[in-house]
Design an enzyme around this catalytic site. Structure first.
Site, PDB file in Angstrom:
ATOM      1  N   ARG A   1      -0.460   4.131  -4.496  1.00 11.94           N
ATOM      2  CA  ARG A   1      -0.619   5.583  -4.247  1.00 11.94           C
ATOM      3  C   ARG A   1      -1.120   6.308  -5.483  1.00 11.94           C
ATOM      4  O   ARG A   1      -1.839   7.290  -5.396  1.00 11.94           O
ATOM      5  CB  ARG A   1       0.713   6.175  -3.770  1.00 11.94           C
ATOM      6  CG  ARG A   1       0.994   5.840  -2.303  1.00 11.94           C
ATOM      7  CD  ARG A   1       2.273   6.465  -1.791  1.00 11.94           C
ATOM      8  NE  ARG A   1       3.418   5.887  -2.465  1.00 11.94           N
ATOM      9  CZ  ARG A   1       4.248   6.556  -3.250  1.00 11.94           C
ATOM     10  NH1 ARG A   1       4.076   7.840  -3.458  1.00 11.94           N
ATOM     11  NH2 ARG A   1       5.256   5.949  -3.835  1.00 11.94           N
TER      12      ARG A   1
ATOM     13  N   GLU B   1       3.232   4.612 -27.465  1.00 10.00           N
ATOM     14  CA  GLU B   1       3.582   5.514 -26.358  1.00 10.00           C
ATOM     15  C   GLU B   1       4.623   6.512 -26.848  1.00 10.00           C
ATOM     16  O   GLU B   1       5.489   6.163 -27.654  1.00 10.00           O
ATOM     17  CB  GLU B   1       4.148   4.713 -25.188  1.00 10.00           C
ATOM     18  CG  GLU B   1       3.117   3.806 -24.557  1.00 10.00           C
ATOM     19  CD  GLU B   1       3.729   2.941 -23.476  1.00 10.00           C
ATOM     20  OE1 GLU B   1       3.701   3.362 -22.317  1.00 10.00           O
ATOM     21  OE2 GLU B   1       4.252   1.875 -23.804  1.00 10.00           O
TER      22      GLU B   1
ATOM     23  N   HIS C   1      -5.570  -3.910 -16.974  1.00 10.53           N
ATOM     24  CA  HIS C   1      -6.365  -2.689 -16.830  1.00 10.53           C
ATOM     25  C   HIS C   1      -6.958  -2.210 -18.159  1.00 10.53           C
ATOM     26  O   HIS C   1      -7.880  -1.421 -18.182  1.00 10.53           O
ATOM     27  CB  HIS C   1      -5.590  -1.584 -16.101  1.00 10.53           C
ATOM     28  CG  HIS C   1      -4.467  -1.009 -16.889  1.00 10.53           C
ATOM     29  ND1 HIS C   1      -3.206  -1.522 -16.847  1.00 10.53           N
ATOM     30  CD2 HIS C   1      -4.423   0.031 -17.735  1.00 10.53           C
ATOM     31  CE1 HIS C   1      -2.437  -0.823 -17.640  1.00 10.53           C
ATOM     32  NE2 HIS C   1      -3.136   0.137 -18.195  1.00 10.53           N
TER      33      HIS C   1
ATOM     34  N   ASP D   1       5.845  -7.157 -22.356  1.00  8.96           N
ATOM     35  CA  ASP D   1       5.248  -6.071 -21.580  1.00  8.96           C
ATOM     36  C   ASP D   1       3.862  -5.673 -22.113  1.00  8.96           C
ATOM     37  O   ASP D   1       3.003  -5.251 -21.349  1.00  8.96           O
ATOM     38  CB  ASP D   1       6.199  -4.855 -21.638  1.00  8.96           C
ATOM     39  CG  ASP D   1       5.840  -3.803 -20.606  1.00  8.96           C
ATOM     40  OD1 ASP D   1       5.557  -4.189 -19.453  1.00  8.96           O
ATOM     41  OD2 ASP D   1       5.832  -2.606 -20.946  1.00  8.96           O
TER      42      ASP D   1
ATOM     43  N   GLY E   1       3.406   1.586  -2.025  1.00  9.59           N
ATOM     44  CA  GLY E   1       4.099   1.599  -3.323  1.00  9.59           C
ATOM     45  C   GLY E   1       3.438   2.518  -4.342  1.00  9.59           C
ATOM     46  O   GLY E   1       2.385   3.126  -4.099  1.00  9.59           O
ATOM     47  N   ASP E   2       4.070   2.563  -5.512  1.00  9.31           N
ATOM     48  CA  ASP E   2       3.654   3.482  -6.574  1.00  9.31           C
ATOM     49  C   ASP E   2       2.239   3.193  -7.083  1.00  9.31           C
ATOM     50  O   ASP E   2       1.401   4.099  -7.181  1.00  9.31           O
ATOM     51  CB  ASP E   2       4.670   3.359  -7.732  1.00  9.31           C
ATOM     52  CG  ASP E   2       4.264   4.172  -8.932  1.00  9.31           C
ATOM     53  OD1 ASP E   2       4.318   5.404  -8.830  1.00  9.31           O
ATOM     54  OD2 ASP E   2       3.872   3.585  -9.958  1.00  9.31           O
TER      55      ASP E   2
ATOM     56  N   ALA F   1       0.811  -1.223   0.000  1.00  2.00           N
ATOM     57  CA  ALA F   1       0.000   0.000   0.000  1.00  2.00           C
ATOM     58  C   ALA F   1       0.845   1.274   0.000  1.00  2.00           C
ATOM     59  O   ALA F   1       0.321   2.360  -0.254  1.00  2.00           O
ATOM     60  CB  ALA F   1      -0.919   0.004   1.213  1.00  2.00           C
TER      61      ALA F   1
ATOM     62  N   HIS G   1      -1.879  -6.986 -23.025  1.00  2.00           N
ATOM     63  CA  HIS G   1      -2.853  -5.967 -23.426  1.00  2.00           C
ATOM     64  C   HIS G   1      -3.332  -6.130 -24.877  1.00  2.00           C
ATOM     65  O   HIS G   1      -4.522  -6.143 -25.148  1.00  2.00           O
ATOM     66  CB  HIS G   1      -2.267  -4.560 -23.255  1.00  2.00           C
ATOM     67  CG  HIS G   1      -1.761  -4.290 -21.876  1.00  2.00           C
ATOM     68  ND1 HIS G   1      -2.470  -4.609 -20.741  1.00  2.00           N
ATOM     69  CD2 HIS G   1      -0.602  -3.741 -21.430  1.00  2.00           C
ATOM     70  CE1 HIS G   1      -1.783  -4.254 -19.677  1.00  2.00           C
ATOM     71  NE2 HIS G   1      -0.638  -3.729 -20.066  1.00  2.00           N
TER      72      HIS G   1
HETATM   73  P1  NAP Z   1       6.679  -0.451  -5.717  1.00  2.00           P
HETATM   74  O1  NAP Z   1       6.472   1.014  -5.825  1.00  2.00           O
HETATM   75  O2  NAP Z   1       8.077  -0.981  -5.683  1.00  2.00           O
HETATM   76  O3  NAP Z   1       5.900  -0.952  -4.421  1.00  2.00           O
HETATM   77  C1  NAP Z   1       6.081  -2.228  -3.865  1.00  2.00           C
HETATM   78  C2  NAP Z   1       5.324  -2.309  -2.567  1.00  2.00           C
HETATM   79  O4  NAP Z   1       5.556  -3.603  -1.998  1.00  2.00           O
HETATM   80  C3  NAP Z   1       5.770  -1.287  -1.520  1.00  2.00           C
HETATM   81  O5  NAP Z   1       4.622  -0.834  -0.833  1.00  2.00           O
HETATM   82  C4  NAP Z   1       6.645  -2.119  -0.579  1.00  2.00           C
HETATM   83  O6  NAP Z   1       6.601  -1.518   0.677  1.00  2.00           O
HETATM   84  C5  NAP Z   1       5.902  -3.461  -0.621  1.00  2.00           C
HETATM   85  N1  NAP Z   1       6.751  -4.605  -0.247  1.00  2.00           N
HETATM   86  C6  NAP Z   1       7.947  -4.957  -0.783  1.00  2.00           C
HETATM   87  N2  NAP Z   1       8.411  -6.077  -0.177  1.00  2.00           N
HETATM   88  C7  NAP Z   1       7.484  -6.440   0.740  1.00  2.00           C
HETATM   89  C8  NAP Z   1       7.392  -7.497   1.687  1.00  2.00           C
HETATM   90  N3  NAP Z   1       8.348  -8.429   1.817  1.00  2.00           N
HETATM   91  N4  NAP Z   1       6.299  -7.557   2.474  1.00  2.00           N
HETATM   92  C9  NAP Z   1       5.307  -6.617   2.376  1.00  2.00           C
HETATM   93  N5  NAP Z   1       5.352  -5.593   1.508  1.00  2.00           N
HETATM   94  C10 NAP Z   1       6.419  -5.499   0.694  1.00  2.00           C
HETATM   95  O7  NAP Z   1       5.948  -1.231  -6.915  1.00  2.00           O
HETATM   96  P2  NAP Z   1       4.645  -0.773  -7.734  1.00  2.00           P
HETATM   97  O8  NAP Z   1       5.087   0.031  -8.892  1.00  2.00           O
HETATM   98  O9  NAP Z   1       3.656  -0.211  -6.799  1.00  2.00           O
HETATM   99  O10 NAP Z   1       4.157  -2.153  -8.342  1.00  2.00           O
HETATM  100  C11 NAP Z   1       3.529  -3.161  -7.563  1.00  2.00           C
HETATM  101  C12 NAP Z   1       3.161  -4.327  -8.483  1.00  2.00           C
HETATM  102  O11 NAP Z   1       2.242  -3.885  -9.475  1.00  2.00           O
HETATM  103  C13 NAP Z   1       4.344  -4.900  -9.249  1.00  2.00           C
HETATM  104  O12 NAP Z   1       4.131  -6.269  -9.427  1.00  2.00           O
HETATM  105  C14 NAP Z   1       4.271  -4.188 -10.587  1.00  2.00           C
HETATM  106  O13 NAP Z   1       4.872  -4.939 -11.612  1.00  2.00           O
HETATM  107  C15 NAP Z   1       2.771  -4.112 -10.776  1.00  2.00           C
HETATM  108  N6  NAP Z   1       2.347  -3.010 -11.649  1.00  2.00           N
HETATM  109  C16 NAP Z   1       2.653  -1.717 -11.336  1.00  2.00           C
HETATM  110  C17 NAP Z   1       2.202  -0.689 -12.153  1.00  2.00           C
HETATM  111  C18 NAP Z   1       2.483   0.755 -11.837  1.00  2.00           C
HETATM  112  O14 NAP Z   1       1.940   1.607 -12.554  1.00  2.00           O
HETATM  113  N7  NAP Z   1       3.266   1.064 -10.821  1.00  2.00           N
HETATM  114  C19 NAP Z   1       1.451  -0.983 -13.312  1.00  2.00           C
HETATM  115  C20 NAP Z   1       1.162  -2.325 -13.596  1.00  2.00           C
HETATM  116  C21 NAP Z   1       1.612  -3.322 -12.758  1.00  2.00           C
HETATM  117  P3  NAP Z   1       7.730  -1.721   1.799  1.00  2.00           P
HETATM  118  O15 NAP Z   1       9.036  -1.487   1.159  1.00  2.00           O
HETATM  119  O16 NAP Z   1       7.327  -0.742   2.845  1.00  2.00           O
HETATM  120  O17 NAP Z   1       7.555  -3.128   2.263  1.00  2.00           O
END
Ligand code: NAP
Length: 486
Positions: free
Chosen positions: A24, A218, A180, A237, A20-21, A18, A242
């Protein structure tokens, strides 16, 4: 036209990752917007979980900042924002360790009868361990839902392994694999246009459709994600997930009913009907440096990279409906514009009575995903006015913002819609495990061949519409790509 909001039942949504990117930027702002729309029930609870040691108050502050950034400070409804933040709770949990699990169990015990959904917004290596833990601890009840998102594997083998990890702890009916693109208004409208009108379906086949073009373009490069992207590339990717989903919805047979398994059965049949793509029907590219922008290999920090930032291909579907009508897919980074669309290009009329007039365009149905979601039917009419018969190509435009008026602004974005579907227990817009595996099986053949060939993708100019050879892919067949323009 007024959009109706149907409130969902009370729920507990537990978001792993929660802080993470994704959480938020998309998930939590999306939930706030659902509260604004009146869809969030009184007793909903949203529990954030991650390793960071935060109090609930600090977590709420973090999300307040996220709402200000991603929705806009001046656009927030203060009263609703305060109410939304009060629904948030936080537990420090290490997915791979012991910390926090007891606390999470205790928090959830209070609302045992509510719908429970676990959104795994964490790296894919944590999907299996978290699923297993939720099962072992009994936190996941038999009605709980688990939500995961791409990357759902790297190839067929890893996708199978991931499906196995998830299915060891959850039934398929509990697993929600998000793509999505399927949450986009236009994509669902594609199904409405096809199956709720008598007009198009009789024409929706190889007899009347010349070809289909699916483009996801893109304008930005891979930027700071270069290292991650270089292990993936455009096929993994974008195409395997998609573009494949868009192709399936365009090509599938009408399901007997609009329900999750019937729709997904039909999509799976399309994937099974895809022919292998011949080497000469694929073009791969890497963007060149622009004035102030690095090239792909510089972004990837890998001068010898063989990964594609662009791919175009022609695929045939071997079934009665589509045999002889190719589907052309293309996607890439650092192209001329950010634009996604499905274009169904119809054939010429069988005989032209206007043979003496200059050639004009054939009919086309354009389903635009971005920008300006909408559907356009391109028609030929008589140019208005005196002076004899002259033909003009005109678009019949149904941009949703125009057609729906102010209610279009409150149209939920893809994540909002999909999260509410999870709570409602509707899997129609989510991928089933066998679909994901079948798509990997098809993509793997190309990926393995590229590894074997070891050839560098063709260079293309930043801001262009892709490598020259991609134009050739169409020209060879006497066709041309639609312009990439915003
Ligand atoms: P991120 O910013 O790196 O966030 C990862 C989250 O996981 C953080 O909240 C981190 O918090 C938590 N985390 C890491 N290790 C953990 C553990 N051992 N136990 C509990 N929490 C843990 O990544 P993200 O961009 O949000 O992406 C999350 C997932 O969605 C990934 O699989 C990514 O491929 C997918 N995704 C993301 C996007 C996007 O737009 N960002 C789009 C499509 C798919 P802590 O470090 O506090 O634990």
């Amino acid at each position: 036209m007024v959009s109706r909001v149907i409130p969902v039942q009370p729920f507990d949504l537990i978001i792993f990752g929660a802080t993470g990117d994704l959480a938020r930027r998309k998930i939590l702002p999306g939930l706030y917007r659902r509260m604004v729309a009146g869809q969030m029930p009184q007793d909903a609870r949203i529990i954030g979980a991650a390793r960071s040691a935060l109090t609930t108050r600090a977590f709420r502050d973090m999300i307040r900042e996220a709402l200000e950034t991603f929705i806009g400070k001046d656009k927030l409804d203060e009263e609703i924002a305060a109410k939304f933040l009060s629904v948030l709770d936080y537990v420090t949990v290490d997915a791979t360790g012991e910390d926090g699990w007891d606390e999470l169990t205790k928090k959830l015990a209070k609302t045992k009868s509510q719908t429970r959904a676990f959104y795994l917004s964490v790296g894919p290596s944590l999907f299996g361990p978290i699923a297993a833990r939720l099962h072992e601890t009994g936190i996941a009840t038999k009605d709980s839902r688990i939500v995961v998102e791409k990357p759902l594997g790297h190839d067929l083998e890893s996708a199978r392994a991931l499906n196995k990890q998830l299915s060891d702890s959850f039934d398929e009916a509990q697993i929600y694999r998000i793509d999505h693109y399927l949450g986009k208004e236009t994509v669902q409208n594609l199904m409405a246009v096809r199956f709720a009108n008598a007009l198009f379906e009789p024409l929706w086949n190889a007899r009347h459709v010349d070809h289909v073009q699916i483009t996801v373009s893109e304008s930005i490069g891979v930027g700071g994600r270069g290292g991650y992207y270089d292990k993936s590339g455009a096929m993994r990717d974008m195409v395997q997930n998609h573009l494949m989903q868009l192709l399936c919805l365009t090509a599938m047979e009408p399901p007997a009913q609009f329900d999750a398994n019937r729709v997904r059965d039909e999509k799976l049949k399309v994937i099974h009907s895809l022919e292998d793509v011949a080497r000469e029907d694929i073009v791969r590219g890497q963007y060149r440096a622009a004035k102030d922008e690095p090239s792909y290999v510089q972004d990837a920090e890998n001068p010898d990279s063989l990964t594609e930032s662009y791919v175009a291909l022609k695929v045939n579907i071997s079934n009665w409906r589509w045999s002889g009508t190719p589907f052309y897919l293309r996607t890439g980074k650092r192209l001329r514009a950010r634009m996604s669309e499905i274009a169904v290009i119809f054939k010429e009329p069988p005989h032209s009575i206007f043979a003496k007039l200059p050639a004009h365009q054939t009919n086309a149905l354009i389903i635009r995903l971005q920008p300006d979601e909408g559907i356009t039917l391109r028609m030929t009419i008589k140019e208005p006015g005196p002076g004899g018969m002259r033909l003009a190509d005109v678009p019949l435009d149904m941009t949703f913002a125009d057609a729906l008026g102010p209610s279009a602004e409150s149209m939920p974005d893809a994540y909002e819609r999909l999260i509410m579907d999870v709570i409602r227990g509707d899997q129609t817009l989510f991928m089933r495990g066998d679909e994901v595996e079948a798509a990997w099986e098809w993509a793997d053949k190309m990926l393995n061949d590229w590894t074997e060939q070891g050839r560098k993708p063709a260079a293309y100019d930043s801001g262009s519409s892709g490598p020259e050879d991609a134009l050739g892919l169409m020209h060879r067949d006497g066709r041309r790509w639609r312009e990439i323009e915003a």
